[in-house]
Every structure is written in C-alpha cells, then in structure tokens.
Design an enzyme around this catalytic site. Sequence first.
Site, PDB file in Angstrom:
ATOM      1  N   ASP A 156      -8.686 -24.510  31.222  1.00 33.14           N
ATOM      2  CA  ASP A 156      -7.393 -23.982  31.636  1.00 33.14           C
ATOM      3  C   ASP A 156      -6.436 -25.102  32.057  1.00 33.14           C
ATOM      4  O   ASP A 156      -6.760 -26.289  31.974  1.00 33.14           O
ATOM      5  CB  ASP A 156      -7.602 -22.963  32.758  1.00 33.14           C
ATOM      6  CG  ASP A 156      -6.706 -21.748  32.614  1.00 33.14           C
ATOM      7  OD1 ASP A 156      -5.573 -21.891  32.121  1.00 33.14           O
ATOM      8  OD2 ASP A 156      -7.140 -20.635  32.997  1.00 33.14           O
ATOM      9  N   GLU A 226      -3.965 -24.119  27.467  1.00 33.65           N
ATOM     10  CA  GLU A 226      -2.822 -24.802  28.085  1.00 33.65           C
ATOM     11  C   GLU A 226      -1.519 -24.023  27.910  1.00 33.65           C
ATOM     12  O   GLU A 226      -0.435 -24.542  28.174  1.00 33.65           O
ATOM     13  CB  GLU A 226      -2.717 -26.237  27.566  1.00 33.65           C
ATOM     14  CG  GLU A 226      -2.338 -26.433  26.136  1.00 33.65           C
ATOM     15  CD  GLU A 226      -2.712 -25.332  25.205  1.00 33.65           C
ATOM     16  OE1 GLU A 226      -1.799 -24.582  24.816  1.00 33.65           O
ATOM     17  OE2 GLU A 226      -3.892 -25.184  24.853  1.00 33.65           O
ATOM     18  N   TRP A 227      -1.648 -22.730  27.463  1.00 32.77           N
ATOM     19  CA  TRP A 227      -0.523 -21.781  27.451  1.00 32.77           C
ATOM     20  C   TRP A 227       0.608 -22.182  26.505  1.00 32.77           C
ATOM     21  O   TRP A 227       1.760 -21.807  26.708  1.00 32.77           O
ATOM     22  CB  TRP A 227       0.052 -21.572  28.859  1.00 32.77           C
ATOM     23  CG  TRP A 227      -0.947 -21.562  29.956  1.00 32.77           C
ATOM     24  CD1 TRP A 227      -2.227 -21.040  29.921  1.00 32.77           C
ATOM     25  CD2 TRP A 227      -0.786 -22.122  31.265  1.00 32.77           C
ATOM     26  NE1 TRP A 227      -2.855 -21.233  31.131  1.00 32.77           N
ATOM     27  CE2 TRP A 227      -2.001 -21.892  31.971  1.00 32.77           C
ATOM     28  CE3 TRP A 227       0.256 -22.780  31.915  1.00 32.77           C
ATOM     29  CZ2 TRP A 227      -2.187 -22.308  33.291  1.00 32.77           C
ATOM     30  CZ3 TRP A 227       0.074 -23.184  33.227  1.00 32.77           C
ATOM     31  CH2 TRP A 227      -1.123 -22.950  33.902  1.00 32.77           C
ATOM     32  N   GLY A 228       0.298 -22.966  25.465  1.00 35.20           N
ATOM     33  CA  GLY A 228       1.325 -23.379  24.514  1.00 35.20           C
ATOM     34  C   GLY A 228       2.174 -24.540  24.969  1.00 35.20           C
ATOM     35  O   GLY A 228       3.119 -24.930  24.274  1.00 35.20           O
ATOM     36  N   GLN A 229       1.846 -25.111  26.122  1.00 39.16           N
ATOM     37  CA  GLN A 229       2.665 -26.184  26.682  1.00 39.16           C
ATOM     38  C   GLN A 229       2.546 -27.480  25.860  1.00 39.16           C
ATOM     39  O   GLN A 229       1.583 -27.692  25.141  1.00 39.16           O
ATOM     40  CB  GLN A 229       2.239 -26.457  28.124  1.00 39.16           C
ATOM     41  CG  GLN A 229       2.414 -25.281  29.063  1.00 39.16           C
ATOM     42  CD  GLN A 229       3.861 -24.915  29.295  1.00 39.16           C
ATOM     43  OE1 GLN A 229       4.740 -25.777  29.264  1.00 39.16           O
ATOM     44  NE2 GLN A 229       4.126 -23.634  29.519  1.00 39.16           N
ATOM     45  N   ALA A 230       3.549 -28.336  26.030  1.00 39.54           N
ATOM     46  CA  ALA A 230       3.526 -29.702  25.481  1.00 39.54           C
ATOM     47  C   ALA A 230       3.338 -29.730  23.967  1.00 39.54           C
ATOM     48  O   ALA A 230       2.695 -30.634  23.437  1.00 39.54           O
ATOM     49  CB  ALA A 230       2.441 -30.536  26.166  1.00 39.54           C
ATOM     50  N   ASP A 248      -0.284 -15.815  29.133  1.00 44.64           N
ATOM     51  CA  ASP A 248      -1.386 -14.855  29.122  1.00 44.64           C
ATOM     52  C   ASP A 248      -1.015 -13.532  28.460  1.00 44.64           C
ATOM     53  O   ASP A 248       0.131 -13.065  28.523  1.00 44.64           O
ATOM     54  CB  ASP A 248      -1.848 -14.558  30.546  1.00 44.64           C
ATOM     55  CG  ASP A 248      -2.565 -15.738  31.176  1.00 44.64           C
ATOM     56  OD1 ASP A 248      -2.871 -16.709  30.454  1.00 44.64           O
ATOM     57  OD2 ASP A 248      -2.826 -15.686  32.391  1.00 44.64           O
TER      58      ASP A 248
END
EC number: 3.2.1.22
Length: 448
Positions: A156, A226-230, A248
Amino acid sequence: MSRFHLPLAAAVVLVSCLWSANALVRPDGVGKLPALGWNSWNAFGCDIDDAKIMTAAKEIVNLGLKDLGYEYINIDDCWSVKSGRDKTTKRIVPDPAKFPDGIAGVADRIHDLGLKVGIYSSAGLTTCAGYPASLGYEEIDAQTFAEWGIDYLKYDNCGVPSNWTDAYTFCVPDPGSASTNGTCPDNENPAPQGYDWSTSLTAQRHQRMRDALLGVEHTIFYSLCEWGQADVSAWGNATGNSWRMSGDITPSWDRIAAIANENSFLLNHVDFWGHSDPDMLEVGNGDLTLAENRAHFALWAAMKSPLIIGTALDGIDPAHLEILLNKYLIAFHQDPVIGRPAYPYKWGYSPDWTFDPAHPAEYWSGPSSTLDGTLVLMLNSEGSRQTRTAVWKEIPELKDALGRKGRRQTGFRVTDVWTGKDLGCVRDHYTVTLESHDVAALLVGKGC
C-alpha cells in the site's frame, strides 16, 4: 537495466515489450497472467483472524473456485502487533490473539489445501490502519515473508513521511479531483513537461521493496497499491506484477463505472507479465443489483485485471457465486497465448473516446485462444432498460473475417457467456435488451 540482488538476478529479467517499457519476467511463470484469489479487506476490514482466513481458504476449495484457478488467499491490513516491531530482530510480529500459530502456521495450512497465501504492508512508516509498515525495513520484511512462505504481497501507499513525499502531484482523474475530460485543472503542483515519474519518490519507495523481494529465494507476487499516483502506468510494469490505477473501490455502481471508465484508457499497458489493477472485486457486497454484479465482474475479467474476491464466501448468494465461477470469462482472463485484454471498440452512450465516469465505454471485444473466438461485451450504462446491438462489421476481430469464397464473413456461431446457450448462426448483428447496468457477454466463434 536495474540491478537486483544476486540470488535471483539471473532468474529474473527485465524485457522490452510493446505494451510497456519493461516487464518483470520470471522463469517460474508467476505474474505472467493476472492474479486470481481472495482478500480479507472488503469483507472484514480489520476484523480478521485465523478462523476467517482459513474459512475463506476452505471455501475457495469447496465451492469449486480453486478448480477454475483462484489460488491466492490474501491477508490484508491489521494482522500484526500494532505497538511496533520486535525490538531485537526488527521484524513485524503477527498478532498472537488473531493468529496464535503465527502467519507461518496459517500459510502452512493454506499450502496444504493446494493454495497460496498473501500478506499486506505499505511503502511508508505505518499501514493505512496504523500498523507497522515496511519503509526502511524492506530487506528484513522480504526475508521474513519468504521464511513464512508468503506468495503474494499487497503493498500500500500509506504512512509516507514528508521526506519521501513527491515533489510534484500527478493527475489521477478520479471523480471529485478531475474535470469531465479526465484532466485535473485544479492541480496546483504539476510536474514539468517530460518529467520521468519512474524517478519519483513514490516509484523509489516501491522499487526498494521490489529489489528486496527479488533478493530472496522464494517467489512473491508483487501487487502495487499506490492508487494510480506518480504515473504508475509508466513504471509499474518494471516494478511489480500489477499496479493500482485509481483510488479505492466501493460497492456502488457509480464507483465501479468510474473506475472502469478510467481503466479503459490505460489498457495499452496491459499484457503478459503486467496488469493494471482497478482494485478488488465487490461482487456480493453492498446493495449492488445482480446486473451490476455481473457487469462489474465481466468488465474486470475482460480488462484482464486481477480478480481478487472481496466478499465472505461462507453463505455467499448462489447467484453471486455463479458469476465468480463463469468458465468463459475466466478462460478469457487466463489465456496463456493471448496476453492483451479486451478493448472498447465503440463507446455507445457517449461519443468514442469520451472520458465519462458515469458512462464508460459500452462495447468491448477481445480475441481468445482458450475460447477459440472473440469475447464481446455490450454494457447498458444507463439507469433504465435499453437495447444494445453488436454489429459484426464494427468489431475489429470480425470485420475482416473471410468466408469460404473469399467474401466477407457475415454469419458467426454465437454463445451466450452467462447461460452457455448456443444462440446458433447469427448474421450481421446481435441485439439484446438489457436491464439498467447489466452487460451482455457473447462468445463469437467460427463463421457459418
């Protein structure tokens, strides 16, 4: 090429691919196909223990899910002692009240069932629920997980300290943070043009655990959360086996539709060895209608996303179980010859290539060697009953098919994927009436 620790350096390679810059390829095949399994979080949150995990494992076997390939039993957050690591070994300590035999004991019993076991941590100081996480302890934790027999790590993005926070903010076009065209006009800290997100601190935090996992002698499937980050789609395939592409999921049609819409624009990154992850399944949860459960599962399977069940399996509604057991969709999902997912070929409700969280693309198709044909989906994204029509000459896999005399093929054998019914020789098109948020799933086979 990245450098890996010696034990698996010769066994794991990064290869150039059409669908992504690099991919993690293992000789044992782990990660080639999208994962199938179960996870504790959507069903139980922090309320987990040995009994609930083992019940899920046994039900995977008893309900016939194992026979279709579901194999991972994943323990999510809240499995450890919350107060901190062992002061001497620096290892994370399993909560003895929840897991009296430790995680290794659970893993042994899950392995005895012919299944695999997964664990959870975060690329920060604490997990999302405030438990000890792995940033700065990657090698210790990777070795610990390997010794316990862990086969899968969900990693996570919580508990990140300020010195590990990215310099820029990437646009993840989830509802509430984006305009209708999938941009983020209110982003006050965008990266400069040409910025390489694979060098970002988010990427580095996840790469550290990748390197640690590759340094142990036991293969562990690496699931980035990583929730689509970066701009993870640009580096996720060189870092893990799957990567979360959004925030989420929740058991609501609005959220499921929004994620499906978002992921439909990222499928060029999906093929063997790397899979964009729209989050765990909500089939069987909340107030989703049967139609919405079907559409959710069909879209996730067609996109070749990880299919990780997120509901309690003891007492599952037979209608929901039937969805999870659909042999046609699983066969498409687990195709050992064709790695690419189904793609939208027409948006339907909206003009093609419209970014619309409420109305994702409605017409999808993809080739399948396991089904010896083409999977076709037709979605009704509207709030009332509607008709949808699949026109053969519009479908990329069918439009150039030739008959015996060299003429364009106009008729095909069609099977209803939900019922298994042979619909016979269907010429030119197939029309169906669908309830709100339902999906028709067809196997279009040989010409006739």
